[in-house]
Scaffold this motif. Structure first.
Motif, PDB file in Angstrom:
ATOM      1  N   ILE A  30       0.844  -1.205   0.000  1.00 54.77           N
ATOM      2  CA  ILE A  30       0.000   0.000   0.000  1.00 54.77           C
ATOM      3  C   ILE A  30       0.876   1.251   0.000  1.00 54.77           C
TER       4      ILE A  30
ATOM      5  N   LEU B 245       2.514   1.731  -3.404  1.00 60.88           N
ATOM      6  CA  LEU B 245       1.578   2.253  -4.404  1.00 60.88           C
ATOM      7  C   LEU B 245       1.249   3.720  -4.146  1.00 60.88           C
ATOM      8  N   ALA B 246       1.198   4.091  -2.850  1.00 60.23           N
ATOM      9  CA  ALA B 246       0.871   5.472  -2.479  1.00 60.23           C
ATOM     10  C   ALA B 246       2.075   6.402  -2.598  1.00 60.23           C
ATOM     11  N   ARG B 247       3.245   5.817  -2.910  1.00 61.80           N
ATOM     12  CA  ARG B 247       4.503   6.574  -3.026  1.00 61.80           C
ATOM     13  C   ARG B 247       4.834   7.313  -1.723  1.00 61.80           C
ATOM     14  N   GLN B 248       4.644   6.605  -0.625  1.00 61.89           N
ATOM     15  CA  GLN B 248       4.958   7.137   0.691  1.00 61.89           C
ATOM     16  C   GLN B 248       6.062   6.287   1.306  1.00 61.89           C
TER      17      GLN B 248
ATOM     18  N   MET C 133      -2.936   5.260   7.468  1.00 58.35           N
ATOM     19  CA  MET C 133      -3.891   5.407   6.372  1.00 58.35           C
ATOM     20  C   MET C 133      -5.235   4.779   6.717  1.00 58.35           C
TER      21      MET C 133
ATOM     22  N   GLU D 111      -8.695   5.819   2.244  1.00 65.76           N
ATOM     23  CA  GLU D 111      -7.478   6.254   1.555  1.00 65.76           C
ATOM     24  C   GLU D 111      -6.834   5.091   0.809  1.00 65.76           C
ATOM     25  N   VAL D 112      -6.840   3.891   1.439  1.00 62.39           N
ATOM     26  CA  VAL D 112      -6.273   2.707   0.789  1.00 62.39           C
ATOM     27  C   VAL D 112      -7.075   2.351  -0.458  1.00 62.39           C
TER      28      VAL D 112
ATOM     29  N   GLU E 217      -8.782   4.322  -2.314  1.00 62.33           N
ATOM     30  CA  GLU E 217      -8.499   5.317  -3.344  1.00 62.33           C
ATOM     31  C   GLU E 217      -7.159   5.037  -4.025  1.00 62.33           C
ATOM     32  N   VAL E 218      -6.163   4.614  -3.253  1.00 63.33           N
ATOM     33  CA  VAL E 218      -4.862   4.254  -3.827  1.00 63.33           C
ATOM     34  C   VAL E 218      -5.022   3.069  -4.779  1.00 63.33           C
TER      35      VAL E 218
ATOM     36  N   ARG F 264      -6.706   4.126  -8.019  1.00 64.01           N
ATOM     37  CA  ARG F 264      -5.821   4.906  -8.875  1.00 64.01           C
ATOM     38  C   ARG F 264      -4.752   4.034  -9.542  1.00 64.01           C
ATOM     39  N   GLU F 265      -4.180   3.108  -8.794  1.00 60.58           N
ATOM     40  CA  GLU F 265      -3.029   2.352  -9.292  1.00 60.58           C
ATOM     41  C   GLU F 265      -3.414   1.078 -10.043  1.00 60.58           C
TER      42      GLU F 265
END
Length: 719
Positions: free
Chosen positions: A137, A140-143, A155, A159-160, A162-163, A166-167
């Motif tokens: 996660i 994918l979220a680039r964190q 998170m 929010e997960v 939504e990630v 998107r991905e």
């Protein structure tokens, strides 16, 4: 990172209420779960054994590293000693290039985060996929991970989702089981097509060359078994001498990390094993590469103070109970987070950032009590502060206060008396509600008590005379009681007189010096220690009493420590320390003299444990029993021992953060429905009373001494 940047980052983190809610909910449930799983275990015994094993590792680090390499090699592994992060990264990239590998799966590894492996391999055109759900996660979220054990704890499920949307480019509902199924489906494809797996390790056994992994997801085993090439990155601190040394670490790790009796998977790898590659071809022996990484660890092990941090087993318990981490999450750290993260950052990743991050430690001591490796984390933060000041120097304001004012007792006291006059334009009904300009943060979320018109030292010039004489007690009042809360001092004097004790208050005493210690100015602290020892040295008294636990800690424990190398003052410090006792412990031990004289205190009362009283002086029962003996209806709040957010200079540096921690304390207090909050610390009183006053909440805050004095002076009613 600068201090200003850190302050801004804390403000932004505090604005994210969903993260704070998630962290605090977990922290509350964690403490309960942890208590349950340790019910039939002796935690103190276990962590002492873990510390002993790790200390043996530190003492024989090179010898054990060589033994591990020998034994692992003998069993079919290739062991590479990486001195730096760069060497570890380059080894993996070379290996992948030599094998023509393009896709790599990774299980959770903080060591790989430490060396920024994913970014490096991506630059080399390699497709690296995290397979731990939380790590995937985050990738994918680039964190970056915000917790050593639960990387995506910050998170929310929305929010997960939504990630994932998107991905992965498909509709995803924020429902945990369906998101886990999606992750399983996507990651299985990667497992079945990857030629290399990379993992970390929790333990490396020198005796047998065994690697031990502790996980809660099956991805760890898939990573270590499916690909025909397996790379393990393990730091030198994970070494243990013998196979049996695994046991105590496996006892504490799951219990302290997540409140479990045992994790879902304990995997032990000793040598290379068979594998089937993505094309279906059977390999009698897969390639096993173990990178034994230094990257600052031998430097830490060689440090006479910080070598203690090598006892860490990465359970992250210190994060789980830290009131600051609960408010900020990953902002409190670099690759590694929290208090232990600050120390590891100083040696492994970013020493300059660690020098700034250390300011976030509030010194509540809670982490020390929960640490599975028995590390005195607050003491190590104190040493980091000392070295930071030594290398960078103190700030201008700190130099003025600690070099020019505090060591000069008469000047210091004149300064406070002058300040009490200058404050008058800001005082209303004994409270300061607003301050101008750069001081405005101090009155954000709380009022401040006004400096007393007449300090305690002047009020007590003629102390009350006891009716009978049971002994003589010297009182160390401390700055807050002397100049802000003289009423607490008067209450102490009244209670002692009722018990038959003569009170003496040496005029030459000054600040205990703890504020200097807190900012790393140890020479100033030592000078104040000498002044106070001299003030009490020739006083004929059986005990030195204080109603401030922070002062008690300084006099009783820190003075002998800071003056240990001083031939002239060391013995005097120890002699003084033997006499020091906090107010509640002293009264409790001799309460037969007092209890018959008390009128019943018929109020619903709750009690707040100050950090220094509970965690350093180890006093919890005594004040509570005194309140019950006085007739109070004592009700316990939830989280009574969690910090109120004061922390001395901490509240000056981070007023918004201090206020946010205070909000949690006030929630616990109000849930009890108590009329009175009793406590034993004037600093905690300043913080909590100011918060209640600012919010117009009708709860009165009283020092235990004031409760007892009230019962002596009247029928126990509170005006």
């Amino acid at each position: 990172m600068s201090k200003a940047t850190l302050r801004q980052a804390t403000r932004e983190a505090l604005a994210n209420t969903s993260v704070r809610s998630a962290l605090t909910r977990f922290a509350d449930s964690y403490v309960i779960s942890r208590e349950q799983v340790y019910q039939h275990k002796n935690f103190e015994e276990l962590r002492r054994e873990v510390a002993r094993i790790k200390q043996e590792t530190v003492e024989h680090l090179e010898e054990l590293a060589a033994q591990f390499a020998r034994e692992a090699t003998r069993r079919g592994a290739t062991v590479f000693r990486a001195a730096t992060a760069a060497e570890a990264r380059e080894y993996i990239a070379r290996l992948a290039r030599a094998k023509g590998i393009k896709t790599i799966v990774k299980s959770k590894s903080m060591a790989s985060e430490e060396i920024h492996l994913n970014d490096y391999l991506k630059e080399k055109d390699l497709d690296v996929v995290e397979t731990d759900l939380g790590e995937w996660i985050i990738q994918l979220a680039r964190q970056r991970p915000s917790h050593m054990v639960m990387p995506a704890i910050h998170m929310s499920r929305n929010e997960v989702a939504e990630v994932f949307r998107r991905e992965i480019k498909q509709a995803v509902e924020p429902e945990i089981s369906s998101m886990v199924q999606l992750a399983r489906r996507e990651l299985r494809r990667k497992f079945l097509s990857s030629w290399m797996g990379i993992s970390g390790a929790n333990i490396a056994v020198a005796e047998t060359g065994t690697i031990v992994m502790v996980t809660n997801e099956g991805n760890g085993r898939l990573t270590t078994t499916l690909p025909p090439v397996h790379v393990i990155i393990v730091g030198l601190e994970k070494l243990v001498p013998r196979f049996k040394d695994i046991v105590p670490i496996l006892e504490v790790l799951p219990r302290s990390a997540t409140g479990q009796h045992i994790t879902s998977y304990v995997t032990m790898i000793t040598g290379a094993v068979p594998a089937i590659d993505p094309e279906g071809k059977y390999h009698e022996q897969k390639e096993l590469h173990i990178i034994l990484m230094d990257n600052g660890r031998t430097r830490m092990a060689a440090d006479p103070v910080f070598k203690e941090a090598m006892q860490c087993v990465r359970c992250a318990a210190c994060l789980n109970v830290c009131p600051v981490y609960q408010q900020l999450g990953g902002v409190y750290g670099d690759v590694y987070t929290g208090v232990i993260g600050t120390l590891l950052t100083a040696f492994f990743t970013n020493p300059q950032k660690a020098q700034v991050l250390q300011n976030l430690c509030i010194d509540c001591g809670r982490c020390r009590d929960y640490c599975s490796g028995n590390i005195n984390l607050p003491a190590l933060i104190g040493e980091l502060r000392r070295r930071t000041v030594e290398s960078k120097g103190a700030g201008y304001a700190e130099k003025i206060i600690f070099d020019k004012i505090l060591p000069r007792r008469r000047l210091f006291h004149r300064f406070l008396k002058t300040a009490s006059r200058l404050q008058k334009p800001f005082v209303r009904a004994g409270k300061i509600r607003h301050l101008p300009l750069f001081l405005s943060g101090l009155t954000s979320g709380r009022t401040l008590p006004a400096l007393a018109d007449v300090p305690f030292r002047d009020l007590i010039a003629t102390p009350p005379r006891p009716k009978k004489k049971n002994g003589r007690v010297a009182l160390f009042s401390g700055c807050l009681i002397d100049f802000v809360y003289p009423g607490i001092g008067k209450a102490v004097a009244g209670v002692l007189a009722a018990m038959g004790f003569e009170l003496v208050h040496p005029e030459d005493q000054t600040c205990c010096g703890f504020p200097a210690k807190q900012v790393g100015l140890m020479d100033n602290f030592a000078e104040l220690a000498r002044q106070n020892i001299a003030a009490f040295m020739d006083i004929d008294a059986e005990h030195i009493l204080t109603a401030c636990p922070t002062c008690a800690e300084a006099l009783k424990f820190l003075y002998p420590e800071i003056l240990a190398g001083d031939r002239e003052w060391s013995q005097r410090a120890r002699e003084m320390a033997q006499k020091v006792v906090d107010f509640s412990s002293f009264v409790y031990a001799k309460k037969k003299e007092l209890i018959p004289q008390l009128a019943p205190f018929r109020h619903k009362v709750t009690y707040h444990d100050s950090c220094h009283l509970k965690r350093y002086l180890r006093v919890t029962m005594e004040p509570r029993q005194l309140l019950k003996d006085a007739g109070a209806d004592l009700v316990e709040m939830s989280r009574p021992d969690v910090c109120c957010g004061f922390g001395g200079s901490f509240t000056l540096k981070f007023p918004e953060l201090s206020n946010s921690i205070l909000d949690r304390k006030l929630e616990s207090l109000l849930e009890t429905g108590a009329e009175i909050l009793a406590l034993d610390c004037p600093g905690c009183r300043l913080q909590i009373e100011g918060g209640l006053d600012c919010r117009n909440l009708p709860v009165k805050v009283m020092h235990t001494a004031e409760v007892l004095a009230r019962c002596l002076a009247s029928d126990g009613r509170v005006q």
